[in-house]
Design an enzyme around this catalytic site. Structure first.
Site, PDB file in Angstrom:
ATOM      1  N   GLU A 158      12.177  -1.340  19.872  1.00 21.52           N
ATOM      2  CA  GLU A 158      10.941  -1.811  20.516  1.00 21.52           C
ATOM      3  C   GLU A 158      11.194  -3.082  21.318  1.00 21.52           C
ATOM      4  OE1 GLU A 158       7.697  -2.311  17.805  1.00 21.52           O
ATOM      5  OE2 GLU A 158       7.488  -0.166  17.413  1.00 21.52           O
ATOM      6  N   HIS A 203       4.633  -5.242  13.258  1.00 18.59           N
ATOM      7  CA  HIS A 203       5.762  -5.617  14.103  1.00 18.59           C
ATOM      8  C   HIS A 203       5.415  -6.893  14.861  1.00 18.59           C
ATOM      9  CE1 HIS A 203       7.617  -1.318  14.185  1.00 18.59           C
ATOM     10  NE2 HIS A 203       8.114  -2.048  13.222  1.00 18.59           N
ATOM     11  N   TYR A 259      11.885  21.418  13.199  1.00 18.12           N
ATOM     12  CA  TYR A 259      11.948  21.132  14.624  1.00 18.12           C
ATOM     13  C   TYR A 259      11.857  19.627  14.876  1.00 18.12           C
ATOM     14  CZ  TYR A 259      11.535  21.618  19.638  1.00 18.12           C
ATOM     15  OH  TYR A 259      11.779  21.530  20.979  1.00 18.12           O
ATOM     16  N   HIS A 310      -2.268   0.391  -7.779  1.00 16.05           N
ATOM     17  CA  HIS A 310      -2.736  -0.990  -7.616  1.00 16.05           C
ATOM     18  C   HIS A 310      -2.497  -1.409  -6.159  1.00 16.05           C
ATOM     19  CE1 HIS A 310      -3.762  -4.933  -9.625  1.00 16.05           C
ATOM     20  NE2 HIS A 310      -3.554  -5.249  -8.360  1.00 16.05           N
ATOM     21  N   ASN A 322       2.908   1.158   1.655  1.00 12.26           N
ATOM     22  CA  ASN A 322       2.876   2.604   1.422  1.00 12.26           C
ATOM     23  C   ASN A 322       1.670   2.866   0.554  1.00 12.26           C
ATOM     24  OD1 ASN A 322       5.334   3.230   2.710  1.00 12.26           O
ATOM     25  ND2 ASN A 322       6.473   2.576   0.896  1.00 12.26           N
ATOM     26  N   HIS A 332      -1.253  -2.832  -3.094  1.00 12.58           N
ATOM     27  CA  HIS A 332      -0.150  -3.756  -2.825  1.00 12.58           C
ATOM     28  C   HIS A 332       0.663  -3.316  -1.621  1.00 12.58           C
ATOM     29  CE1 HIS A 332       2.094  -0.536  -4.807  1.00 12.58           C
ATOM     30  NE2 HIS A 332       3.224  -1.094  -4.406  1.00 12.58           N
ATOM     31  N   HIS A 344      -7.372  -3.398 -10.102  1.00  9.75           N
ATOM     32  CA  HIS A 344      -6.453  -2.261 -10.103  1.00  9.75           C
ATOM     33  C   HIS A 344      -6.993  -1.080  -9.300  1.00  9.75           C
ATOM     34  CE1 HIS A 344      -3.189   0.162 -11.769  1.00  9.75           C
ATOM     35  NE2 HIS A 344      -4.064   1.108 -12.066  1.00  9.75           N
ATOM     36  N   SER A 380       4.212   4.501  -5.856  1.00  7.55           N
ATOM     37  CA  SER A 380       4.265   4.888  -7.259  1.00  7.55           C
ATOM     38  C   SER A 380       3.252   4.142  -8.112  1.00  7.55           C
ATOM     39  CB  SER A 380       5.688   4.677  -7.798  1.00  7.55           C
ATOM     40  OG  SER A 380       6.174   3.413  -7.442  1.00  7.55           O
ATOM     41  N   GLN A 404       4.553  -4.434   0.662  1.00  8.77           N
ATOM     42  CA  GLN A 404       5.884  -4.980   0.472  1.00  8.77           C
ATOM     43  C   GLN A 404       6.290  -5.788   1.695  1.00  8.77           C
ATOM     44  OE1 GLN A 404       8.914  -2.551  -1.391  1.00  8.77           O
ATOM     45  NE2 GLN A 404       7.508  -0.827  -1.566  1.00  8.77           N
TER      46      GLN A 404
HETATM   47  O1  LIG Z   1       6.047  26.873  11.779  1.00  8.42           O
HETATM   48  P1  LIG Z   1       5.656  26.677  10.348  1.00  8.42           P
HETATM   49  O2  LIG Z   1       6.726  27.121   9.392  1.00  8.42           O
HETATM   50  O3  LIG Z   1       4.309  27.254  10.016  1.00  8.42           O
HETATM   51  O4  LIG Z   1       5.498  25.094  10.177  1.00  8.42           O
HETATM   52  C1  LIG Z   1       6.476  24.205   9.726  1.00  8.42           C
HETATM   53  O5  LIG Z   1       7.551  24.050  10.665  1.00  8.42           O
HETATM   54  C2  LIG Z   1       7.206  23.478  11.927  1.00  8.42           C
HETATM   55  C3  LIG Z   1       8.471  23.264  12.717  1.00  8.42           C
HETATM   56  O6  LIG Z   1       9.359  22.369  12.087  1.00  8.42           O
HETATM   57  C4  LIG Z   1       6.426  22.169  11.773  1.00  8.42           C
HETATM   58  O7  LIG Z   1       5.922  21.774  13.032  1.00  8.42           O
HETATM   59  C5  LIG Z   1       5.258  22.307  10.794  1.00  8.42           C
HETATM   60  O8  LIG Z   1       4.671  21.054  10.578  1.00  8.42           O
HETATM   61  C6  LIG Z   1       5.780  22.892   9.479  1.00  8.42           C
HETATM   62  O9  LIG Z   1       4.723  23.037   8.563  1.00  8.42           O
HETATM   63  O1  LIG Z   2       9.602   0.434  -3.195  1.00  7.32           O
HETATM   64  P1  LIG Z   2       8.853   1.611  -3.752  1.00  7.32           P
HETATM   65  O2  LIG Z   2       7.361   1.533  -3.520  1.00  7.32           O
HETATM   66  O3  LIG Z   2       9.202   1.895  -5.186  1.00  7.32           O
HETATM   67  O4  LIG Z   2       9.391   2.878  -2.931  1.00  7.32           O
HETATM   68  C1  LIG Z   2       8.811   3.425  -1.781  1.00  7.32           C
HETATM   69  O5  LIG Z   2       8.929   2.570  -0.647  1.00  7.32           O
HETATM   70  C2  LIG Z   2      10.248   2.288  -0.195  1.00  7.32           C
HETATM   71  C3  LIG Z   2      10.153   1.492   1.090  1.00  7.32           C
HETATM   72  O6  LIG Z   2       9.493   2.188   2.115  1.00  7.32           O
HETATM   73  C4  LIG Z   2      11.062   3.562   0.006  1.00  7.32           C
HETATM   74  O7  LIG Z   2      12.421   3.220   0.244  1.00  7.32           O
HETATM   75  C5  LIG Z   2      10.991   4.498  -1.186  1.00  7.32           C
HETATM   76  O8  LIG Z   2      11.629   5.713  -0.886  1.00  7.32           O
HETATM   77  C6  LIG Z   2       9.515   4.738  -1.528  1.00  7.32           C
HETATM   78  O9  LIG Z   2       9.399   5.590  -2.645  1.00  7.32           O
END
Ligand SMILES: O=P(O)(O)O[C@H]1O[C@H](CO)[C@@H](O)[C@H](O)[C@H]1O
Ligand SMILES: O=P(O)(O)O[C@H]1O[C@H](CO)[C@@H](O)[C@H](O)[C@H]1O
Lengths: 385, 385
Positions: free
Chosen positions: A217, A317, A354, A199, A188, A201, A121, A196, A203
């Site tokens: 791609e 991929h 952005y 452990h 993930n 793992h 785990h 979540s 998918q």
């Molecule tokens: O410019 P800020 O508010 O410090 O930064 C935020 O907005 C930006 C523009 O979307 C992003 O690039 C940054 O990662 C985010 O933290």
């Molecule tokens: O399947 P999980 O681990 O519960 O969920 C996680 O992975 C999924 C696949 O990338 C996503 O859709 C979910 O938003 C994320 O929380």
């Protein structure tokens, strides 16, 4: 080097694999950070957690009991995003109306698997020696093989694997109910990446449709192949990067791993097969061992970088399960690692305003990121469990 | 309705504006959540915070002092991602080598502004009446106008605004040093969206390049216009949705606002001008008031939904500052709201592994989301400050 100046100025870099651009602002790393901090990862976990639905011998959400597995274990996700059977949906015929032109949908079926990387785990890929990662790759390969279109050129090279009655590694799994188009293998890791359960793992989602990213791609890989007399974009790219070295994080005989020229996430890494490998089934034992070594090297360096259990999403991929000969031949095995951390265990990069509305933007350059990751190799910063 | 079945089955929906697909898995909302929880937003903020670099009269990072403004205030970002001047970069000439083929970059210059929405530190757009949002829209319009290519067909309709000596709203700002191509207006709200200061504010980045997203949208808008004898994709779409109603959240004479058929985020909203408006400068006073009303309605409903200060990134897409006549005419004013929350003030949707590697995936359908947002109109759940 004419590129040295790119360390100081705002510029855009082109991603030929996606046909898209990223904005690079190296001077922006000086910005102070006052926003959200991620929780630091200091929880001590047990070797076996009775409440974990992935540990050997435990009961899962829908009542199934996990076998007492000793390496990897594959089962169908209890909350699958796609299912093998569902009601039929027939899209309305195109009649030139706004509705049929602008509200398009198609049914997708498929199968979602979960694969544990270890019975323990409280480990992650970073804690596992390469030899313990080989079985993960072998299990991915078995699952891919058992879903391959028998008419694919890849079916000829694949070691035959039928699922029932033996399933995967002796664990029962039903044969897929139909021929699927694509298999997406991914992981993930960490709460910051929506995971979540700690452990170890990953998918595997397999669908009747070719999803967006591999589709984009593949169309660029096909075009390059046509224009360059049969060469592969990624194989060419790995060769070039291996020669240049400044974006390399780690490489061995079979794979190049580094921060791609066009990477979006601060410490994004791509792993690319050096020889033309269309999919996992093209690998020999040496390739499997080399890939396991690369995965171990990357995940360990990630953890060492900020001395934390480094969150990321990673995925494979490769060639579609079924497709045209051109699609299969143009495919080239590679992996993406997308980790969100930017400056420390608690300060991440947000791809928000952005980035969502206009264009992905990064601060630290891929060359700077690669150097830092090259420099933090060696043993894992924490003692192995 | 043949679409009713889409409430129950996995399917993909097509986004004609981006030319991309999204996977919809409505049955997946039953999944229990054991992962990361966002911090609930319960901090009490003062009306004026002496340590806030956005409050009137305070000193900023680089030493400048904010004027005692009483509505909006615009200044150049102290940590701009693009700058007006920098060293020259001349990309190496294409010589057929792998390096010149695969490592492409181009220099980008530009200017980044910050705009405060109110002098009050402790309000958000959701707390502000529509009448107080009108000045925000007017300020966006002035900034857009002052950066417009004088040769653009839009320059003819725009009310002339020169920046110096008066700047914006009497606050001094330098005239841009060159003609820029695109202006991206956006807001990141909430810590979950990388916002580091609760003072109500947005950003405006303007660049010599046409960024990725507007570029993709524009090319699809142009194609639709050519194929459909001059009609606009988004105008057609707004008309269709306004008639159907099931994805509508709110509408008035000038705008349709709702959860788009192809939305990715659980409660994603698009705002679309009902008549053909290429950019902010095409708006009359009624349009400005209507847009302010729509913004007020959306942000208030968002906050009401989970009784929290709802995080989101939002942005405006409109005609480029300079471009071909076809580009300008094909552009259509719209806004995107991308909010991450899924089930409550603390449980968000993660677009991670599968979404990054394969295809965006959503659980709740746009129709279900729109219904919930329609049902939570009315006064703000918390008492106005
Ligand atoms: O410019 P800020 O508010 O410090 O930064 C935020 O907005 C930006 C523009 O979307 C992003 O690039 C940054 O990662 C985010 O933290
Ligand atoms: O399947 P999980 O681990 O519960 O969920 C996680 O992975 C999924 C696949 O990338 C996503 O859709 C979910 O938003 C994320 O929380």
């Amino acid at each position: 080097m004419p590129e040295a100046i790119l360390d100081d100025i705002s510029h855009r870099r082109y991603n030929p694999l996606r046909g898209s651009w990223v904005l690079v602002s190296p001077h922006r790393t000086k910005r102070p950070w006052q926003g959200q901090k991620e929780a630091a990862n200091k929880v001590e976990l047990p070797n076996h957690d009775p409440s974990c639905y992935l540990c050997p011998g435990n009961k899962r959400a829908q009542g199934d009991v996990n076998p007492k597995y000793d390496s990897t274990f594959v089962f169908v996700n209890d909350y699958s995003a796609v299912r093998e059977q569902q009601a039929e949906y027939e899209p309305p015929a195109q009649d030139g109306s706004l509705a049929t032109r602008l509200l398009k949908a198609e049914s997708t079926t498929g199968k979602c698997y979960v694969i544990t990387f270890s019975p323990q785990h409280n480990v992650t890929l970073a804690d596992m020696p390469a030899s313990a990662i080989v079985p993960v790759i072998e299990t991915w390969t078995k699952l891919y093989t058992s879903h391959l279109d028998p008419h694919s050129p890849l079916a000829k090279v694949a070691k035959p694997t039928t699922m029932p009655p033996s399933g995967i590694n002796g664990h029962l799994l039903d044969q897929p109910k139909q021929q699927y188009r694509y298999m997406q293998i991914f992981e993930n890791k960490g709460q910051a990446m929506g995971c979540s359960n700690p452990h170890p793992h990953g998918q595997i989602w397999t669908t009747t449709s070719l999803p967006e990213e591999p589709e984009v791609e593949l169309s660029n890989l096909k075009q390059y192949r046509r224009e360059q007399g049969g060469s592969n974009l990624l194989q060419d790219y790995a060769e070039l990067e291996s020669e240049k070295g400044e974006r390399t994080v780690f490489e061995n005989t079979s794979f190049w791993a580094g921060c791609p020229w066009w990477g979006t996430w601060p410490f994004e890494i791509m792993v690319i097969a050096k020889e033309h490998k269309r999919a996992l089934v093209d690998f020999d034992e040496q390739n499997n061992e080399d890939l396991a070594e690369v995965i171990a090297e990357i995940t360990r360096r990630y953890d060492n970088l900020f001395e934390t259990s480094f969150p990321y999403s990673m995925g494979v991929h490769q060639a579609p399960l079924s497709g045209t000969k051109e699609e299969i031949e143009a495919s080239h095995f590679h992996m993406h690692f997308y980790p969100p951390l930017l400056r420390s265990a608690t300060v991440r990069k947000f791809l928000v305003g952005y980035e969502m509305m206009a264009e992905p933007q990064r601060d630290i350059t891929p060359e700077q990121a690669a150097k830092r990751l090259r420099d933090c190799g060696g043993a894992l910063y924490r003692t192995r469990i």
